[in-house]
Design a protein around this motif. Structure first.
Motif, PDB file in Angstrom:
ATOM      1  N   GLU A   6      53.005  81.106  66.268  1.00 18.10           N
ATOM      2  CA  GLU A   6      53.829  80.948  65.073  1.00 18.10           C
ATOM      3  C   GLU A   6      53.035  80.252  63.960  1.00 18.10           C
ATOM      4  O   GLU A   6      53.135  80.626  62.791  1.00 18.10           O
ATOM      5  N   ARG A   7      52.265  79.263  64.351  1.00 18.28           N
ATOM      6  CA  ARG A   7      51.470  78.532  63.366  1.00 18.28           C
ATOM      7  C   ARG A   7      50.425  79.442  62.723  1.00 18.28           C
ATOM      8  O   ARG A   7      50.251  79.453  61.510  1.00 18.28           O
ATOM      9  N   ARG A   8      49.719  80.226  63.562  1.00 13.88           N
ATOM     10  CA  ARG A   8      48.718  81.154  63.019  1.00 13.88           C
ATOM     11  C   ARG A   8      49.381  82.226  62.161  1.00 13.88           C
ATOM     12  O   ARG A   8      48.829  82.652  61.142  1.00 13.88           O
ATOM     13  N   GLY A   9      50.564  82.685  62.577  1.00  5.71           N
ATOM     14  CA  GLY A   9      51.260  83.693  61.790  1.00  5.71           C
ATOM     15  C   GLY A   9      51.654  83.169  60.419  1.00  5.71           C
ATOM     16  O   GLY A   9      51.540  83.880  59.407  1.00  5.71           O
ATOM     17  N   LYS A  10      52.095  81.905  60.346  1.00 10.45           N
ATOM     18  CA  LYS A  10      52.426  81.310  59.055  1.00 10.45           C
ATOM     19  C   LYS A  10      51.188  81.178  58.177  1.00 10.45           C
ATOM     20  O   LYS A  10      51.253  81.370  56.957  1.00 10.45           O
ATOM     21  N   ALA A  16      48.141  85.738  52.785  1.00  6.92           N
ATOM     22  CA  ALA A  16      48.593  86.958  52.106  1.00  6.92           C
ATOM     23  C   ALA A  16      49.280  86.629  50.786  1.00  6.92           C
ATOM     24  O   ALA A  16      49.096  87.331  49.778  1.00  6.92           O
ATOM     25  N   LEU A  17      50.075  85.555  50.761  1.00  4.12           N
ATOM     26  CA  LEU A  17      50.736  85.154  49.520  1.00  4.12           C
ATOM     27  C   LEU A  17      49.722  84.692  48.479  1.00  4.12           C
ATOM     28  O   LEU A  17      49.897  84.940  47.271  1.00  4.12           O
ATOM     29  N   LEU A  18      48.670  84.025  48.918  1.00  2.00           N
ATOM     30  CA  LEU A  18      47.626  83.614  47.974  1.00  2.00           C
ATOM     31  C   LEU A  18      46.912  84.831  47.391  1.00  2.00           C
ATOM     32  O   LEU A  18      46.588  84.863  46.199  1.00  2.00           O
ATOM     33  N   VAL A  19      46.667  85.830  48.243  1.00  2.00           N
ATOM     34  CA  VAL A  19      46.057  87.066  47.733  1.00  2.00           C
ATOM     35  C   VAL A  19      46.991  87.742  46.734  1.00  2.00           C
ATOM     36  O   VAL A  19      46.553  88.232  45.672  1.00  2.00           O
ATOM     37  N   LEU A  20      48.284  87.769  47.056  1.00  2.00           N
ATOM     38  CA  LEU A  20      49.259  88.372  46.136  1.00  2.00           C
ATOM     39  C   LEU A  20      49.322  87.597  44.826  1.00  2.00           C
ATOM     40  O   LEU A  20      49.384  88.202  43.742  1.00  2.00           O
ATOM     41  N   ALA A  21      49.307  86.269  44.904  1.00  2.00           N
ATOM     42  CA  ALA A  21      49.325  85.453  43.683  1.00  2.00           C
ATOM     43  C   ALA A  21      48.087  85.718  42.840  1.00  2.00           C
ATOM     44  O   ALA A  21      48.172  85.817  41.605  1.00  2.00           O
ATOM     45  N   THR A  22      46.939  85.845  43.492  1.00  2.00           N
ATOM     46  CA  THR A  22      45.703  86.136  42.752  1.00  2.00           C
ATOM     47  C   THR A  22      45.778  87.489  42.071  1.00  2.00           C
ATOM     48  O   THR A  22      45.394  87.649  40.905  1.00  2.00           O
ATOM     49  N   VAL A  75      55.054  81.148  41.973  1.00  2.00           N
ATOM     50  CA  VAL A  75      55.876  81.001  43.177  1.00  2.00           C
ATOM     51  C   VAL A  75      55.094  81.443  44.410  1.00  2.00           C
ATOM     52  O   VAL A  75      55.114  80.778  45.456  1.00  2.00           O
ATOM     53  N   CYS A  76      54.401  82.566  44.318  1.00  2.00           N
ATOM     54  CA  CYS A  76      53.589  83.039  45.445  1.00  2.00           C
ATOM     55  C   CYS A  76      52.493  82.038  45.788  1.00  2.00           C
ATOM     56  O   CYS A  76      52.208  81.784  46.967  1.00  2.00           O
ATOM     57  N   LEU A  77      51.876  81.447  44.773  1.00  2.00           N
ATOM     58  CA  LEU A  77      50.831  80.454  45.004  1.00  2.00           C
ATOM     59  C   LEU A  77      51.381  79.223  45.715  1.00  2.00           C
ATOM     60  O   LEU A  77      50.782  78.715  46.670  1.00  2.00           O
ATOM     61  N   TRP A  79      54.102  78.901  47.637  1.00  2.00           N
ATOM     62  CA  TRP A  79      54.474  79.142  49.026  1.00  2.00           C
ATOM     63  C   TRP A  79      53.268  79.517  49.879  1.00  2.00           C
ATOM     64  O   TRP A  79      53.233  79.239  51.080  1.00  2.00           O
ATOM     65  N   GLY A  80      52.269  80.145  49.295  1.00  2.00           N
ATOM     66  CA  GLY A  80      51.051  80.399  50.045  1.00  2.00           C
ATOM     67  C   GLY A  80      50.390  79.111  50.500  1.00  2.00           C
ATOM     68  O   GLY A  80      49.963  78.976  51.648  1.00  2.00           O
ATOM     69  N   LEU A  81      50.327  78.125  49.597  1.00  2.00           N
ATOM     70  CA  LEU A  81      49.748  76.836  49.961  1.00  2.00           C
ATOM     71  C   LEU A  81      50.607  76.107  50.983  1.00  2.00           C
ATOM     72  O   LEU A  81      50.083  75.437  51.892  1.00  2.00           O
ATOM     73  N   ARG A  82      51.917  76.231  50.854  1.00  2.00           N
ATOM     74  CA  ARG A  82      52.800  75.566  51.817  1.00  2.00           C
ATOM     75  C   ARG A  82      52.646  76.162  53.215  1.00  2.00           C
ATOM     76  O   ARG A  82      52.623  75.420  54.209  1.00  2.00           O
ATOM     77  N   PHE A  83      52.560  77.468  53.318  1.00  2.00           N
ATOM     78  CA  PHE A  83      52.395  78.086  54.633  1.00  2.00           C
ATOM     79  C   PHE A  83      51.025  77.767  55.228  1.00  2.00           C
ATOM     80  O   PHE A  83      50.903  77.591  56.447  1.00  2.00           O
ATOM     81  N   LEU A  84      50.018  77.677  54.393  1.00  2.00           N
ATOM     82  CA  LEU A  84      48.691  77.357  54.908  1.00  2.00           C
ATOM     83  C   LEU A  84      48.593  75.906  55.373  1.00  2.00           C
ATOM     84  O   LEU A  84      47.923  75.599  56.369  1.00  2.00           O
ATOM     85  N   THR A  85      49.227  75.008  54.648  1.00  2.00           N
ATOM     86  CA  THR A  85      49.154  73.585  54.976  1.00  2.00           C
ATOM     87  C   THR A  85      50.318  73.113  55.840  1.00  2.00           C
ATOM     88  O   THR A  85      50.347  71.948  56.238  1.00  2.00           O
ATOM     89  N   HIS A  86      51.280  74.013  56.100  1.00  2.00           N
ATOM     90  CA  HIS A  86      52.456  73.700  56.931  1.00  2.00           C
ATOM     91  C   HIS A  86      53.240  72.525  56.366  1.00  2.00           C
ATOM     92  O   HIS A  86      53.624  71.603  57.072  1.00  2.00           O
ATOM     93  N   ARG A  87      53.476  72.577  55.079  1.00  2.00           N
ATOM     94  CA  ARG A  87      54.272  71.556  54.401  1.00  2.00           C
ATOM     95  C   ARG A  87      55.513  72.197  53.792  1.00  2.00           C
ATOM     96  O   ARG A  87      55.449  72.848  52.750  1.00  2.00           O
ATOM     97  N   GLY A  88      56.633  72.032  54.462  1.00  2.00           N
ATOM     98  CA  GLY A  88      57.899  72.533  53.950  1.00  2.00           C
ATOM     99  C   GLY A  88      58.076  74.030  54.036  1.00  2.00           C
ATOM    100  O   GLY A  88      58.932  74.581  53.343  1.00  2.00           O
ATOM    101  N   GLU A  89      57.301  74.704  54.910  1.00  2.00           N
ATOM    102  CA  GLU A  89      57.437  76.168  54.982  1.00  2.00           C
ATOM    103  C   GLU A  89      58.782  76.587  55.557  1.00  2.00           C
ATOM    104  O   GLU A  89      59.227  77.720  55.348  1.00  2.00           O
TER     105      GLU A  89
END
Length: 244
Positions: A6-10, A16-22, A75-77, A79-89
């Motif tokens: 689950e952690r790796r999937g997040k 993916a969200l960071l790529v979308l934001a970029t 917004v994508c940026l 949540w991408g950072l939140r999922f990568l850092t596991h802060r409030g995902e």
């Protein structure tokens, strides 16, 4: 093993969200009103970094939302950072669905401002949606257009910030941390500016003092003739007069 997966999937979702934001950021950054899109039909090649699909999508977003379209990559940026850092995902599903409302409020806020230089569209900075909602609100408010415009600008700006923090997953603890960070940065900036001003004032005072001392020295040099020097000067004048 399940927790690790689950952690790796997040983390993969965050990447993916960071790529979308970029991609969205590149698309909006390279937007050109002359590219083929919703209201422009041309055979010229698109100058958008993502080609004709990027030109068409960015044209649609700008025409509808104006500058508020930048809310999508932000917004994508976040949540991408939140999922990568596991802060409030865990707050993602309950918050991100309101992103459209936040972008809509941002569109109204942008519409309350005068278009910047280089804005070639017939609509305002908030796009067609922002202009439409702003016109409706000004027609409903029981005041003149000027005061009504300022009121809508202030209220929509506050609402935009509040909704922006909400849809990007901020809770009260994080908001307090952010406020403390901003206040600390503001205090540091004020102290730095005060120090520079103080140093400038000190340097100016020293320069003024040095200039005053030099002027006084020159004045003292001009008045340094004593009574003993006067006869010698008089003899020199008389001798020159006798030779002439």
């Amino acid at each position: 093993m399940q927790a690790m997966l689950e952690r790796r999937g997040k983390e993969v979702l965050g990447a993916a969200l960071l790529v979308l934001a970029t991609g969205l950021g590149m698309m909006l950054w390279s937007y050109s009103p002359d590219d083929p899109g919703w209201m422009v039909s041309t055979d010229e090649p698109a100058r958008n970094l993502l080609g004709r699909p990027g030109a068409a999508l960015s044209s649609t977003l700008v025409i509808i939302c104006g500058l508020a379209a930048w809310g999508a990559p932000l917004v994508c940026l976040a949540w991408g950072l939140r999922f990568l850092t596991h802060r409030g995902e865990a707050r993602a599903l309950g918050r991100i669905i309101f992103a459209v409302i936040a972008i809509a409020i941002g569109s109204v806020f942008a519409a309350t401002h005068v278009p910047v230089e280089g804005w070639t569209h017939s609509f305002g900075l908030g796009g067609l949606f922002g202009d439409t909602v702003l016109g409706a609100l000004l027609g409903v408010l029981p005041m003149g257009a000027g005061p009504g415009l300022k009121l809508v600008s202030v209220l929509s700006g506050v609402a935009m910030v509040a909704m922006g923090l909400y849809v990007t997953g901020f809770n009260m603890a994080e908001v307090r941390t952010l406020v403390r960070f901003l206040l600390s940065g503001l205090g540091t900036s004020v102290a730095l500016v005060s120090g520079l001003v103080s140093r400038g004032a000190t340097g100016s005072a020293r320069a003024a003092t040095a200039l005053r001392d030099r002027n006084e020295q020159r004045r003292a040099d001009r008045l340094s003739f004593t009574a003993d020097d006067a006869p010698a000067l008089q003899d020199q004048v008389l001798s020159r007069a006798g030779r002439s």
